[in-house]
Design a protein around this motif. Structure first.
Motif, PDB file in Angstrom:
ATOM      1  N   ASP A 480       0.935  -1.110   0.037  1.00 17.93           N
ATOM      2  CA  ASP A 480       0.175  -0.148  -0.051  1.00 17.93           C
ATOM      3  C   ASP A 480       0.734   1.109  -0.035  1.00 17.93           C
ATOM      4  O   ASP A 480       0.518   2.169  -0.515  1.00 17.93           O
ATOM      5  CB  ASP A 480      -0.893  -0.122   1.336  1.00 17.93           C
ATOM      6  CG  ASP A 480      -2.214  -0.905   1.240  1.00 17.93           C
ATOM      7  OD1 ASP A 480      -2.269  -1.646  -0.156  1.00 17.93           O
ATOM      8  OD2 ASP A 480      -2.781  -1.432   2.533  1.00 17.93           O
ATOM      9  N   LYS A 481       2.163   1.061   0.673  1.00 16.01           N
ATOM     10  CA  LYS A 481       3.003   2.341   0.468  1.00 16.01           C
ATOM     11  C   LYS A 481       3.955   2.364  -0.449  1.00 16.01           C
ATOM     12  O   LYS A 481       4.756   3.218  -0.516  1.00 16.01           O
ATOM     13  CB  LYS A 481       3.940   2.216   2.052  1.00 16.01           C
ATOM     14  CG  LYS A 481       3.118   2.138   3.278  1.00 16.01           C
ATOM     15  CD  LYS A 481       2.428   3.728   3.507  1.00 16.01           C
ATOM     16  CE  LYS A 481       1.690   3.762   5.103  1.00 16.01           C
ATOM     17  NZ  LYS A 481       1.072   5.079   5.193  1.00 16.01           N
ATOM     18  N   GLY A 482       3.795   1.637  -1.602  1.00 13.28           N
ATOM     19  CA  GLY A 482       4.429   1.619  -2.943  1.00 13.28           C
ATOM     20  C   GLY A 482       5.871   1.002  -2.640  1.00 13.28           C
ATOM     21  O   GLY A 482       6.605   1.126  -3.469  1.00 13.28           O
ATOM     22  N   CYS A 483       6.130   0.171  -1.627  1.00 14.45           N
ATOM     23  CA  CYS A 483       7.246  -0.624  -1.657  1.00 14.45           C
ATOM     24  C   CYS A 483       7.342  -1.531  -2.809  1.00 14.45           C
ATOM     25  O   CYS A 483       6.437  -1.994  -3.206  1.00 14.45           O
ATOM     26  CB  CYS A 483       7.504  -1.339  -0.245  1.00 14.45           C
ATOM     27  SG  CYS A 483       7.581  -0.550   1.040  1.00 14.45           S
ATOM     28  N   VAL A 484       8.816  -2.011  -3.276  1.00  9.38           N
ATOM     29  CA  VAL A 484       8.864  -2.994  -4.237  1.00  9.38           C
ATOM     30  C   VAL A 484       9.704  -4.280  -3.413  1.00  9.38           C
ATOM     31  O   VAL A 484      10.209  -3.853  -2.480  1.00  9.38           O
ATOM     32  CB  VAL A 484       9.600  -2.389  -5.383  1.00  9.38           C
ATOM     33  CG1 VAL A 484       8.638  -1.578  -6.055  1.00  9.38           C
ATOM     34  CG2 VAL A 484      10.842  -2.129  -5.048  1.00  9.38           C
ATOM     35  N   HIS A 485       9.657  -5.268  -4.183  1.00 10.74           N
ATOM     36  CA  HIS A 485      10.315  -6.621  -3.379  1.00 10.74           C
ATOM     37  C   HIS A 485      11.226  -7.235  -4.362  1.00 10.74           C
ATOM     38  O   HIS A 485      10.948  -7.353  -5.664  1.00 10.74           O
ATOM     39  CB  HIS A 485       9.101  -7.264  -2.939  1.00 10.74           C
ATOM     40  CG  HIS A 485       8.103  -6.607  -2.261  1.00 10.74           C
ATOM     41  ND1 HIS A 485       8.056  -6.314  -0.751  1.00 10.74           N
ATOM     42  CD2 HIS A 485       6.915  -6.331  -2.497  1.00 10.74           C
ATOM     43  CE1 HIS A 485       7.243  -5.888  -0.342  1.00 10.74           C
ATOM     44  NE2 HIS A 485       6.412  -5.710  -1.345  1.00 10.74           N
TER      45      HIS A 485
END
Length: 526
Positions: A480-485
């Motif tokens: 939801d916060k726009g992090c990527v993985h």
């Protein structure tokens, strides 16, 4: 013809390709290869161990033409269900026999390896040769394969300056669903060699970070750079995460460190519990071997010996830095800048033994996948802009606080690990430890002597499910916060998190290379 007869026919067919000894059908093998560090998938129908690209191509074609799913597994060090089967009667490809280093081209500065080559093997082959890859492996590189890291992406060695694993890739050869081998980069050109990544659309990038959804890699070509022989080390301790992350961010923006990583107090304490005197002696030997001179070895050895184990005692939020440059003057200049940054953000300069020991022994045993007291372990992570590192940390802590009663009920321990990635990114990695039985993959991966000494817990599914629920909440918040993985697998919200137009394009590419969806079905939400 029954389903089992069909499977038996496929097994017989691939036995003629790779040899009967390299098709594993024993239930224990099939179960083992169908699990990752976190969970078990459906048990594979068989495990196939090809020796080269030609065998791999034929094996994939034989399996998919019969209608069955096929998944590649490298070193098995991931924890996001990236290779665990979702369908019954899936065939697993174990790439570890494909471990050769095919070409070291010092004139054109690239190295080509087979898919199953470990990072440790590549590192040891290149060490002292005058060249290395920019990114040169995760901490699990004793087992993690190059192609596995390219498929899932990984960080650590070299990441502070050179980014993640895929940023060092020039070209790949990949087997798509019908057995066709596709070359990318300049190697895609007729009579081309893999010296350059970009020739038209970036086909190399297409097959990186795909978790093996688009094809199975047979070879990987990485850039080479000059070996960096001038090293410096630094360590700081901060009162809280604000000072730690402010310093890490400024070091990242400045491009000063090859590796810059930090721990929270809980993880620091667990590290101190984990390390034994025997391991310190082994690491100490590595430091001596890694020193550039006899005098340097004596000085390093004396400092570590005098410090004993005090370098981990009473630390709160430590930060560790490794600096690598071509000449001593540049390394010293970078060190002085790092020392000034640490002091500026309230850090206390402490003994730098930890980064020295880790750098001298870069691919040690993967004992960290079991807690110091025998606990089960699993992380979750997000790659975030530097400006969001504090916010994400505090959002994770809010989730931990929300579930404090559950965490206490099941004796769950949580911690944080941070890593700089190039000049514009930091990895925030919350970790979980809890009392629970180890699985076969943990028992097989850690050192036997280590496992024999740690406490053995009974299976604790209630605690495991509690960890899973909290971990998923953290993952959802990060999405939801726009992090990527990294290693997206089936754990992170890729299909639902992407804008619709972007995911539709990914789906179209999947249909082009795998129209029947037989390559690792379910991964990435495909």
């Amino acid at each position: 013809m029954s389903e089992q007869q069909n499977i038996d026919n496929v097994i017989q067919s691939i036995q003629t390709i790779v040899g009967a000894d390299y098709v594993l059908t024993d239930e224990a093998d099939r179960v083992f290869y169908s699990m990752d560090i976190w969970t078990r998938g459906k048990t594979a129908a068989a495990v196939v161990r090809p020796d080269n690209a030609e065998q791999l191509s034929k094996v994939v074609a034989a399996i998919t033409s019969a209608g069955y799913a096929v998944i590649a597994r490298g070193g098995g060090m991931s924890y996001t269900k990236g290779y665990t089967p979702e369908e019954e009667n899936t065939f697993m490809i174990d790439t570890q026999r494909m471990d050769k280093i095919l070409e070291i081209n010092r004139e054109d500065m690239y190295v080509t390896v087979e898919a199953g080559c470990s990072w440790k093997s590549l590192y040891e082959t290149l060490k002292g040769s005058g060249v290395r890859t920019p990114y040169w492996g995760p901490l699990s590189g004793i087992k993690a394969s190059v192609a596995g890291s390219i498929s899932q992406n990984s960080i650590f060695w070299g990441s502070g300056k050179h980014g993640s694993a895929v940023d060092s890739v020039v070209s790949v050869d990949v087997v798509i669903a019908d057995g066709t081998i596709i070359s990318t980069g300049s190697a895609a050109q007729k009579n081309g060699t893999p010296f350059f990544r970009h020739f038209g659309p970036d086909l190399t990038g297409l097959f990186t970070c795909d978790n093996g959804a688009l094809g199975i890699k047979s070879t990987v070509t990485l850039r080479l750079i000059p070996e960096l022989s001038a090293h410096r080390y630094a360590a700081f301790d901060f009162e809280d995460h604000n000072g730690l992350l402010a310093a890490m961010n400024e070091i990242s923006r400045s491009g000063l460190a090859s590796e810059c990583f930090g721990f929270d107090p809980t993880l620091t304490e667990m590290r101190a519990q984990r390390d034994t005197l025997v391991n310190d002696v082994k690491a100490f030997t590595g430091v001596l071997k890694n020193s550039g001179s006899v005098l340097g070895a004596i000085k390093d050895g004396a400092k570590i010996a005098m410090a004993g184990r005090r370098f981990m005692k009473d630390l709160r939020w430590p930060m560790y830095i490794v600096i690598e440059e071509r000449v001593e003057a540049a390394a010293e200049d970078a060190l002085q800048q790092v020392l000034a940054i640490g002091k500026k953000h309230g850090g206390n300069n402490v003994e730098n033994s930890i980064p020295k020991i880790i750098r001298a022994n870069p691919f040690g045993p993967v004992n960290n996948m079991v807690g110091p007291g025998g606990e089960r372990w699993v992380p979750v992570h997000g790659l975030v802009p530097l400006s969001q590192a504090v916010t994400i940390t505090e959002e994770v802590q809010k989730i931990f606080d929300k579930h404090s009663a559950t965490i206490e009920q099941y004796s769950i321990t949580t911690g944080f690990l941070y890593n700089n990635v190039s000049t514009n990114c930091i990895a925030v990695e919350p970790l979980f430890f809890w009392p629970d039985a180890a699985d076969e993959i943990q028992k097989d991966s850690v050192e036997k002597a280590f496992y024999q000494k740690v406490h053995k817990f009974d299976e604790n599914l209630e605690a495991r499910n509690a960890v899973g629920a909290i971990r998923q909440e953290v993952s959802d918040m990060m999405s939801d916060k726009g992090c990527v993985h990294l290693q997206v697998g089936k754990s992170y919200n890729y299909s639902g998190g992407l804008k619709g137009e972007a995911f539709s394009l990914v789906e179209s590419i999947k249909k082009a290379v795998d129209p029947k969806g037989r390559i690792n079905p379910g991964v990435l939400g495909l």
